[in-house]
Design a protein around this motif. Sequence first.
Motif, PDB file in Angstrom:
ATOM      1  N   THR A   1      60.774 -47.052   2.295  1.00 50.56           N
ATOM      2  CA  THR A   1      59.409 -47.128   2.837  1.00 50.56           C
ATOM      3  C   THR A   1      58.381 -46.353   2.024  1.00 50.56           C
ATOM      4  O   THR A   1      57.193 -46.660   2.065  1.00 50.56           O
ATOM      5  CB  THR A   1      59.377 -46.606   4.283  1.00 50.56           C
TER       6      THR A   1
ATOM      7  N   VAL B   1      61.689 -41.911   1.173  1.00 56.17           N
ATOM      8  CA  VAL B   1      61.868 -42.084   2.613  1.00 56.17           C
ATOM      9  C   VAL B   1      62.517 -43.447   2.870  1.00 56.17           C
ATOM     10  O   VAL B   1      62.154 -44.448   2.240  1.00 56.17           O
ATOM     11  CB  VAL B   1      60.520 -41.995   3.346  1.00 56.17           C
TER      12      VAL B   1
ATOM     13  N   GLN C   1      52.035 -44.975   6.778  1.00 52.52           N
ATOM     14  CA  GLN C   1      53.033 -45.539   7.686  1.00 52.52           C
ATOM     15  C   GLN C   1      52.926 -47.059   7.781  1.00 52.52           C
ATOM     16  O   GLN C   1      53.893 -47.722   8.187  1.00 52.52           O
ATOM     17  CB  GLN C   1      52.867 -44.908   9.073  1.00 52.52           C
TER      18      GLN C   1
ATOM     19  N   TRP D   1      57.492 -52.324   3.198  1.00 49.74           N
ATOM     20  CA  TRP D   1      58.801 -51.777   2.877  1.00 49.74           C
ATOM     21  C   TRP D   1      59.525 -52.706   1.915  1.00 49.74           C
ATOM     22  O   TRP D   1      59.154 -53.873   1.767  1.00 49.74           O
ATOM     23  CB  TRP D   1      59.657 -51.647   4.137  1.00 49.74           C
TER      24      TRP D   1
ATOM     25  N   ASP E   1      64.500 -37.694  15.280  1.00 43.46           N
ATOM     26  CA  ASP E   1      65.020 -38.921  14.679  1.00 43.46           C
ATOM     27  C   ASP E   1      64.863 -38.962  13.158  1.00 43.46           C
ATOM     28  O   ASP E   1      64.696 -40.022  12.570  1.00 43.46           O
ATOM     29  CB  ASP E   1      64.350 -40.152  15.318  1.00 43.46           C
ATOM     30  N   VAL E   2      64.914 -37.798  12.517  1.00 47.10           N
ATOM     31  CA  VAL E   2      64.795 -37.732  11.062  1.00 47.10           C
ATOM     32  C   VAL E   2      65.958 -36.921  10.492  1.00 47.10           C
ATOM     33  O   VAL E   2      66.200 -35.789  10.930  1.00 47.10           O
ATOM     34  CB  VAL E   2      63.460 -37.086  10.619  1.00 47.10           C
TER      35      VAL E   2
ATOM     36  N   TYR F   1      64.351 -46.133   6.053  1.00 48.29           N
ATOM     37  CA  TYR F   1      64.481 -46.480   7.471  1.00 48.29           C
ATOM     38  C   TYR F   1      65.688 -47.388   7.640  1.00 48.29           C
ATOM     39  O   TYR F   1      65.934 -48.277   6.819  1.00 48.29           O
ATOM     40  CB  TYR F   1      63.214 -47.195   7.959  1.00 48.29           C
TER      41      TYR F   1
ATOM     42  N   ARG G   1      70.729 -41.363  12.772  1.00 45.61           N
ATOM     43  CA  ARG G   1      69.291 -41.452  13.052  1.00 45.61           C
ATOM     44  C   ARG G   1      68.703 -42.652  12.308  1.00 45.61           C
ATOM     45  O   ARG G   1      69.356 -43.255  11.464  1.00 45.61           O
ATOM     46  CB  ARG G   1      68.603 -40.152  12.653  1.00 45.61           C
ATOM     47  N   SER G   2      67.457 -42.987  12.605  1.00 42.43           N
ATOM     48  CA  SER G   2      66.863 -44.180  11.994  1.00 42.43           C
ATOM     49  C   SER G   2      66.020 -43.868  10.763  1.00 42.43           C
ATOM     50  O   SER G   2      65.637 -44.781  10.033  1.00 42.43           O
ATOM     51  CB  SER G   2      66.003 -44.925  13.021  1.00 42.43           C
ATOM     52  N   GLN G   3      65.711 -42.581  10.520  1.00 42.44           N
ATOM     53  CA  GLN G   3      64.836 -42.215   9.414  1.00 42.44           C
ATOM     54  C   GLN G   3      65.511 -41.169   8.533  1.00 42.44           C
ATOM     55  O   GLN G   3      66.198 -40.271   9.039  1.00 42.44           O
ATOM     56  CB  GLN G   3      63.508 -41.664   9.945  1.00 42.44           C
TER      57      GLN G   3
ATOM     58  N   PHE H   1      72.078 -41.009   7.012  1.00 47.26           N
ATOM     59  CA  PHE H   1      71.187 -41.078   8.178  1.00 47.26           C
ATOM     60  C   PHE H   1      71.771 -40.303   9.366  1.00 47.26           C
ATOM     61  O   PHE H   1      71.038 -39.944  10.288  1.00 47.26           O
ATOM     62  CB  PHE H   1      70.970 -42.533   8.593  1.00 47.26           C
TER      63      PHE H   1
END
Length: 237
Positions: free
Chosen positions: A185, A173, A37, A41, A105-106, A175, A66-68, A63
């Motif tokens: 990311t 992944v 994590q 990025w 949030d995914v 963001y 959502r943010s992820q 998305f």
Amino acid sequence: MENRIVNHDEWVAARKAFLVKEKEYTHLRDKLAKERQALPWEKVDTNYVFEGPHGKVTLSDLFEGRSQLLVQHFMMGPDWKEGCVGCSFMADHVPGALVHLNNHDVSFAAVSRAPIENIEAFRQRMGWNFPWVSSGQNSFNFDYNVSFKKQDTVYYNYETSKFGGEELPGISVFYKDENGQIFHTYSSYARGNEEFLGTYVMLDLMPKGRNEENGLQDWVRHHDKYDVVKEHKCCHS
């Protein structure tokens, strides 16, 4: 199988000794997750446009507010009528998790180069409920090193190796910040995605383990292609 047969006290002693190693693994996994994590990025500057079942869809659209975003690079080439068996095995683990991911949030989406009509026919056949779009008209798969021109060497899993095909699996992944900027990311390939396979986690607990010599190809099928399993009588039948 030639496991030792012991009394209860010996069984508990052996189990407790192994538990120490399991806890070490759990703590190491937690440590790796935090380090993952904290990786740097890279900004995604390409405006990827995919083909969805209802028309054009951008990477930003995937998305879904959502943010992820977790993307499965699903092996299904331009002229394929059904998806890769191994990728399908992974996808079978997604529907049950999807509601939990979405409420944390995914978002999740699968991406393949096959035409959307082939994708939709296969998705409906498999009964999957997640978004799946076609990247057949953009460079997404090539940019994330999961699709290739037919050649002897390819760049895959962060190294150059020999491969004569056109499709390989992976996950990526992304963001999206409050300004709508998108960042890549993380990406993982090959056996790096095994933790998504909950069935493997269960099999690893079994006395026979995975019971395979050549990986998934030994036994995994599309879930509608297994021989009919005979019903077992249970205590309430």
